[in-house]
Motif scaffolding. Structure first.
Motif, PDB file in Angstrom:
ATOM      1  N   ARG A 212       0.578  -7.281  13.122  1.00 39.81           N
ATOM      2  CA  ARG A 212      -0.520  -8.000  12.490  1.00 39.81           C
ATOM      3  C   ARG A 212      -0.269  -8.127  10.985  1.00 39.81           C
ATOM      4  O   ARG A 212      -0.461  -9.169  10.378  1.00 39.81           O
ATOM      5  CB  ARG A 212      -1.797  -7.204  12.742  1.00 39.81           C
TER       6      ARG A 212
ATOM      7  N   LYS B  10       3.518 -12.909   6.119  1.00 45.77           N
ATOM      8  CA  LYS B  10       4.407 -14.062   6.190  1.00 45.77           C
ATOM      9  C   LYS B  10       3.649 -15.377   6.376  1.00 45.77           C
ATOM     10  O   LYS B  10       4.250 -16.432   6.377  1.00 45.77           O
ATOM     11  CB  LYS B  10       5.389 -13.892   7.356  1.00 45.77           C
ATOM     12  N   GLY B  11       2.358 -15.281   6.575  1.00 49.26           N
ATOM     13  CA  GLY B  11       1.596 -16.517   6.737  1.00 49.26           C
ATOM     14  C   GLY B  11       1.809 -17.177   8.068  1.00 49.26           C
ATOM     15  O   GLY B  11       1.914 -18.398   8.169  1.00 49.26           O
TER      16      GLY B  11
ATOM     17  N   TYR C  46       0.129 -17.695  11.693  1.00 52.00           N
ATOM     18  CA  TYR C  46      -1.184 -17.547  12.283  1.00 52.00           C
ATOM     19  C   TYR C  46      -1.141 -17.894  13.759  1.00 52.00           C
ATOM     20  O   TYR C  46      -0.293 -18.672  14.184  1.00 52.00           O
ATOM     21  CB  TYR C  46      -2.176 -18.452  11.556  1.00 52.00           C
TER      22      TYR C  46
ATOM     23  N   ASP D 200     -18.317  -3.753  10.748  1.00 53.55           N
ATOM     24  CA  ASP D 200     -17.557  -4.642  11.623  1.00 53.55           C
ATOM     25  C   ASP D 200     -16.463  -5.398  10.884  1.00 53.55           C
ATOM     26  O   ASP D 200     -16.025  -6.448  11.324  1.00 53.55           O
ATOM     27  CB  ASP D 200     -18.500  -5.613  12.334  1.00 53.55           C
ATOM     28  N   VAL D 201     -16.064  -4.873   9.755  1.00 46.92           N
ATOM     29  CA  VAL D 201     -14.962  -5.490   9.020  1.00 46.92           C
ATOM     30  C   VAL D 201     -13.741  -4.592   9.142  1.00 46.92           C
ATOM     31  O   VAL D 201     -13.827  -3.386   8.991  1.00 46.92           O
ATOM     32  CB  VAL D 201     -15.339  -5.675   7.537  1.00 46.92           C
ATOM     33  N   ASP D 202     -12.611  -5.235   9.440  1.00 39.12           N
ATOM     34  CA  ASP D 202     -11.383  -4.468   9.596  1.00 39.12           C
ATOM     35  C   ASP D 202     -10.761  -4.252   8.216  1.00 39.12           C
ATOM     36  O   ASP D 202     -10.216  -5.180   7.624  1.00 39.12           O
ATOM     37  CB  ASP D 202     -10.435  -5.251  10.504  1.00 39.12           C
ATOM     38  N   TYR D 203     -10.862  -3.041   7.724  1.00 37.79           N
ATOM     39  CA  TYR D 203     -10.387  -2.776   6.365  1.00 37.79           C
ATOM     40  C   TYR D 203      -8.878  -2.891   6.269  1.00 37.79           C
ATOM     41  O   TYR D 203      -8.348  -3.230   5.230  1.00 37.79           O
ATOM     42  CB  TYR D 203     -10.838  -1.392   5.910  1.00 37.79           C
TER      43      TYR D 203
ATOM     44  N   VAL E 298      -6.905  -4.985   7.798  1.00 36.91           N
ATOM     45  CA  VAL E 298      -6.536  -6.394   7.634  1.00 36.91           C
ATOM     46  C   VAL E 298      -6.818  -6.849   6.206  1.00 36.91           C
ATOM     47  O   VAL E 298      -5.991  -7.500   5.560  1.00 36.91           O
ATOM     48  CB  VAL E 298      -7.311  -7.257   8.651  1.00 36.91           C
ATOM     49  N   MET E 299      -7.996  -6.468   5.728  1.00 34.05           N
ATOM     50  CA  MET E 299      -8.366  -6.889   4.373  1.00 34.05           C
ATOM     51  C   MET E 299      -7.400  -6.305   3.352  1.00 34.05           C
ATOM     52  O   MET E 299      -7.010  -6.970   2.395  1.00 34.05           O
ATOM     53  CB  MET E 299      -9.789  -6.434   4.049  1.00 34.05           C
TER      54      MET E 299
ATOM     55  N   PHE F 216      -4.208  -8.323   3.317  1.00 38.49           N
ATOM     56  CA  PHE F 216      -4.376  -9.564   2.558  1.00 38.49           C
ATOM     57  C   PHE F 216      -4.344  -9.256   1.059  1.00 38.49           C
ATOM     58  O   PHE F 216      -3.724  -9.973   0.273  1.00 38.49           O
ATOM     59  CB  PHE F 216      -5.699 -10.238   2.919  1.00 38.49           C
TER      60      PHE F 216
ATOM     61  N   GLU G  70      -2.913  -6.848  -0.450  1.00 39.82           N
ATOM     62  CA  GLU G  70      -1.550  -6.492  -0.856  1.00 39.82           C
ATOM     63  C   GLU G  70      -0.769  -7.744  -1.223  1.00 39.82           C
ATOM     64  O   GLU G  70      -0.118  -7.814  -2.271  1.00 39.82           O
ATOM     65  CB  GLU G  70      -0.879  -5.772   0.309  1.00 39.82           C
TER      66      GLU G  70
END
Lengths: 585, 462
Positions: A35, A41-42, A44, A214-217, A219-220, A223, A225
């Motif tokens: 993930r 790498k962009g 999706y 309910d936010v995936d830290y 993943v955030m 992003f 980084e």
């Protein structure tokens, strides 16, 4: 029939897609790592057009990726780093388990890390590409920089985000690039124009975080980084485009002024400089210190027709922008301690004003409350205790509204204890004929240079304005009507004369002194134009005419709706006024 | 013990010693005889209360006054009472007040509490100043100094000097974390030209497999046309215009109504249907089933049987064999029919010449309709680009609209209560733009069931 039997799901769209799990296995990565790699790498996920075909007959919901994308990922050097990291963690665990502390230390020293520089270069081959994608980066960095250091994410990330956002704000101040500000209930929206790109970002209010579950830290954080790397490189480039030093240094003169004996009270030595930068009260050091900005005149090329009009419009716009940039030049602000310091300091400095605050609020205040030359004192309380006579005491919304209106608004509506006019969104652009709230109409009138006299007259003028608009809209129709009327009346006259003649009566001949026909050139011109338009309408084909009628009908309907809304608003205002009067009695 | 004994001696030498507490204890009754020949028994049976009391007294005096009272001079203990010096005090106080206002702030109460109030200075911690191997180290350093003064360089030093300096910094930047707040940036877009011109190097990199693979052009397309930051509607201002606020409220209301409708629908579908439940009547009928004979039904059943039989017979009669004559006739009929159709078709073709106008019109109409359909489809495709796609198990669920009701609106910026979370907004925006798939938080699954056991101690009480 000869030939091999065709197998199902071996050709067609199924060959273009790969499921997430298969891709993960192909790359030999765990799901979180996969993930992360995709985000960096962009790459999706894709929704195939025919899911059942791609999913080999099954309708189970799956995440699909394009197989070519995954193949591209196979070449990424970071994948190897991810695998290294996995091994590192395993070794570290083992060393801990065996209590081999020297091994732990050695492993720690050689912790595998990776850089994202090459990914940035690859994803954004030119600077403008990167600048177009900066909205997200800014939002994320501003968001993370307001996080409390409570372990939801790395403290280092928070610090880096803070540093980058401070650098960005300093750049916007130096370039005077800010255009719009909107205080919403969610946060503050800013819009700046950097190198012709409109950049919008959202800054949350300070201390307003309850961490949603309910936010995936993870993943955030990934992003962030990526975006911190991107924003850093962009900042570097932007600073160099303005001949500023990077990493930013305060002007030597400003630095001397900011030197104080009890700096340690505010922050640690290591953080002191960043804090001073983030105060935004001082200008930055330039690479070439004596480089006075010379306003380069644009070359004028002879152009014709529509281009000319466009050019003129552009010039006008540019002039307006220049004026907006110097909005607060020469004004001196003082912020009371209850107003949001960072936001106000940022926007005031963006438009050339000087700003200071109480020493105990933040580092970097430049003058005291007692300074005589302060012109505006921003207070967010119903009343101020001690008032100096030679300055305005106003509420903070004035600053924001001024920026959005692009003029220095009259301060009367924003005095202490006065009910504020609504804060309108600058991001709404009304087209002709749309409903506009009366406050906006007023601001537009001010922009045009009309001056409202007093409060009482003000309202009347508003009404007049509205009426005028309506008239303008209806003008065309009325003119047409008038002309028809004239024609009709002429015909009538003629008919009368004929009748009289037929009856054999002698005409009543009378000579009246002639009058000079006063020709109003403007009026004539208008008439001519209207006539032209009418003729043009008459000459239209049936199809075009139909279309034209449709458009006109739509316009009129819009106007009607807008009128309805204004009437409603007026009724509402009147009712409120009446209420007020009642309460007063 | 030694100190106590010494102090006892001191007491003996000072007859005019003043006690804080007067010792009224006196020995009474007969003394018990004990052997004190052993140290243990000596310690046990000798009465040292008086000494301890005395020592306590001495400590108290030292703590509170900084020394023995007896040793103090009279001036430090007494003063001459000459009434109250009124004016002087009054003058003195305001000066103090002024000072407080100016620079030195009043110390915090917590600091006052924690302050040491004993007048005896704390004993010096000897261990804190001690250094292990101090003597040896001192000797070594002295020797080194001596040698340095002479200008002699030892072999050890020589070896150290000749060693290559370790380039540790370079390595550090290698292992520096990506989120290091002091990391430095450089002009990443500036060096493009320099790399391109070196074609030999390019070739080398390509052959050794060190060249980066070119990123496919298609990857630079965005998966959605939505902007990164969607600005909230004008009604979301902290101090909104009345009508725009109403509009936003209406929008939020509609969303809520829609949700409610869906919920209601689900509830309705899940509700127990009254027709399906057994009433008393049906229950009784079921229980009595088969016990009461009903002739009518049987008759009906028989009739149905008869009909079925007839149908079966008809089916078998159709499968009779055709005669030769019949076959020939059918064939002739068929040929005749085909001919008729052919001639008709030809006729139609000829007739079409006269229908040209209508044909043209119909073609035109067809084309028009296809064009319209194309337009609609294209518009739909455009609209779909801004829609969140279905990327995984879950559908994208839009976030609740941020709205403040009329009475929640703050009068000023100071009283503003932020609504919603920017973090969630950003997260949802990423999902909405198809950058990440919507997911649910993984549920915690317990592998083994929890077992509850009462502790014995707890059971004893209950």
């Amino acid at each position: 029939m000869g030939g091999l039997q065709k197998k199902k799901y071996e050709r067609g769209s199924v060959t273009n897609y790969i499921t997430r799990n298969k891709a993960r296995k192909k790359l030999r990565l765990s799901l979180p790592d996969f993930r992360r790699l995709c985000i960096l790498k962009g790459i999706y996920p894709h929704e195939p057009k025919h899911k059942k075909k791609v999913n080999k007959g099954s309708t189970a919901p799956r995440t699909f990726y394009l197989i070519k994308d995954i193949r591209f990922l196979l070449h990424e050097p970071i994948v190897g780093k991810f695998r290294d990291y996995k091994v590192f963690v395993r070794k570290l665990k083992k060393a801990y388990g065996k209590t081999e502390w020297s091994a732990v230390e050695r492993l720690r020293e050689n912790k595998p890390t990776y850089k994202l520089d090459h990914i940035i270069k690859e994803r954004y081959p030119s600077f403008i590409d990167a600048l177009r994608d900066i909205d997200d980066a800014l939002c994320m960095c501003f968001l993370f920089s307001t996080f409390a250091r409570t372990g939801k994410c790395h403290v280092q990330t928070i610090q880096l985000c803070r540093r980058l956002t401070v650098e960005w704000m300093n750049y916007v101040v130096a370039a005077r690039a800010l255009r719009k500000v909107f205080i919403s209930i969610k946060g503050i929206y800013y819009q700046a124009e950097v190198m012709g790109q409109l950049i919008t970002w959202l800054v949350p209010y300070q201390f307003s975080h309850d961490h949603p579950t309910d936010v995936d830290y993870r993943v955030m954080a990934t992003f962030t980084e990526l975006y911190t790397t991107l924003l850093g490189f962009i900042n570097f480039r932007l600073y160099h485009s303005l001949n500023l030093l990077y990493p930013p240094k305060l002007d030597s003169k400003a630095e001397c002024e900011l030197k104080e004996e009890n700096e340690e009270d505010y922050a640690l030595n290591s953080e002191c400089y960043l804090e001073k930068l983030s105060a935004l009260s001082a200008s930055l050091a330039r690479m070439v210190s004596s480089a006075e900005e010379e306003e380069a005149q644009l070359d004028q090329f002879p152009v014709e027709g529509e281009d000319m009009e466009k050019l003129e419009a552009r010039e006008r716009e540019q002039k307006e922008q220049e004026a907006q940039k110097k909005l607060f030049d020469g004004l001196k602000f003082f912020l009371n301690r209850e107003v949001p310091r960072e936001s106000l300091a940022f926007i005031i400095r963006c438009f050339g004003g000087e700003v200071s605050w109480d020493k105990s609020v933040c580092i970097g205040s430049t003058y005291e409350v007692t300074e005589e030359t302060i012109t505006h004192h921003i207070v967010d309380r119903p009343n101020a205790s001690t008032q100096y006579i030679n300055r305005y005491y106003i509420q903070p919304q004035w600053v924001y509204d001024c920026i959005n209106a692009k003029i220095v608004l009259p301060v009367e509506d924003y005095f202490l204890g006065v009910t504020l006019p609504p804060h309108l969104s600058p991001f709404v652009e009304e087209k002709e004929g749309d409903y506009m709230p009366p406050e906006k109409v007023k601001i537009m009138a001010l922009q045009r240079g009309e001056k409202p006299a007093q409060e009482q007259e003000d309202e009347e003028e508003e009404d007049e304005d509205e009426d005028e608009e309506e008239e303008e809209d209806d003008n065309d129709d009325e003119e047409e009507d008038e002309e028809e009327d004239e024609e009709e009346s002429e015909e009538k006259n003629l008919k009368k004369m004929e009748k009289q003649r037929s009856q054999g009566k002698s005409l009543q001949v009378k000579v009246t002194p002639g009058k000079m026909k006063v020709e109003n050139p403007e009026r004539l011109e208008q008439e001519e134009k209207a006539e032209e338009k009418r003729l043009a309408i008459m000459m239209m084909k049936k199809k075009e005419k139909y279309l034209y009628d449709k458009i006109m009908f739509g316009k009129k309907r819009k106007i009607r709706e807008a009128n309805k809304l204004t009437a409603k608003r007026k009724a509402h205002d009147d009712a409120e006024k009446a209420n007020k009067k009642k309460t007063r009695k | 013990m030694a100190a106590a004994r010494r102090l006892k001696r001191v007491v003996a030498s000072q007859p005019g010693f003043l006690n804080f507490k007067s010792s009224s204890e006196s020995l009474s009754g007969r003394r018990k005889r004990v052997n004190k020949n052993k140290k243990k028994s000596w310690n046990k049976h000798s009465d040292i209360n008086d000494v301890e009391e005395f020592l306590e007294d001495v400590r108290l005096q030292e703590r509170t006054t900084g020394g023995l009272l007896a040793e103090k001079s009279d001036d430090s203990l007494f003063f001459l009472d000459v009434g109250q010096p009124k004016r002087a005090e009054r003058k003195a106080e305001p000066i103090e007040g002024k000072k407080r206002k100016g620079k030195t702030p009043r110390p915090l109460r917590i600091d006052l509490i924690l302050q040491q109030d004993s007048l005896i200075p704390a004993p010096k911690d000897v261990l804190a100043y001690q250094q292990p191997n101090a003597k040896k180290l001192r000797r070594i350093s002295q020797k080194a100094e001596q040698l340095a003064a002479k200008g002699v360089v030892t072999r050890r030093q020589k070896r150290l000097l000749s060693r290559r300096p370790v380039t540790k910094e370079a390595k550090k930047s290698d292992t520096e974390a990506n989120n290091n707040p002091n990391r430095d940036y450089y002009d990443i877009w500036g060096q493009e030209q320099s790399t391109v011109k070196d074609s030999a190097e390019d070739w080398y990199l390509q052959q050794t497999g060190k060249k980066r693979v070119k990123r496919p052009e298609k990857l630079s397309d965005r998966p959605s046309v939505l902007p990164a930051v969607e600005v909230i509607a004008p009604g979301g201002s902290y101090n909104p215009d009345f009508f725009s606020h109403q509009a936003l409220l209406k929008e939020a209301h509609e969303v809520e109504v829609k949700k409610q409708k869906e919920e209601d629908k689900l509830e309705r579908q899940l509700a127990v249907n009254k027709d399906d439940t057994a009433t008393e009547e049906t229950v009784i009928r079921e229980q009595v089933e088969g016990l009461v004979e009903e002739e009518e039904e049987e008759d009906e059943e028989e009739a149905a049987h008869d009909e079925e039989d007839e149908d079966a017979e008809g089916g078998s009669s159709l499968a009779k064999k055709k005669t030769e004559r019949q076959r020939k006739r059918e064939k002739a009929d068929k040929i005749k029919e085909l001919r008729r159709l052919d001639s008709k078709r030809q006729m139609d073709h000829r007739q079409q010449l006269f229908q040209l106008r209508s044909i043209k019109a119909s073609i035109k109409q067809q084309e028009q309709s296809t064009e319209d359909k194309q337009k609609i489809r294209k518009a739909n495709q455009e609209a779909e680009k801004s829609q969140p796609r279905r990327l995984g198990k879950l559908k994208f669920q839009a976030q609740d609209l941020e709205v403040q009701l009329s009475d929640e609106l703050a009068g000023s910026l100071r009283q503003l209560k932020p609504e919603g979370s920017v973090l969630k907004d950003r997260f949802k925006s990423l999902q909405k733009r198809n950058l990440i798939e919507p997911r649910e938080r993984a549920k915690f699954k317990r592998r083994h069931k929890l077992k509850y056991v009462e502790k014995r101690a707890f059971r004893a009480i209950t």
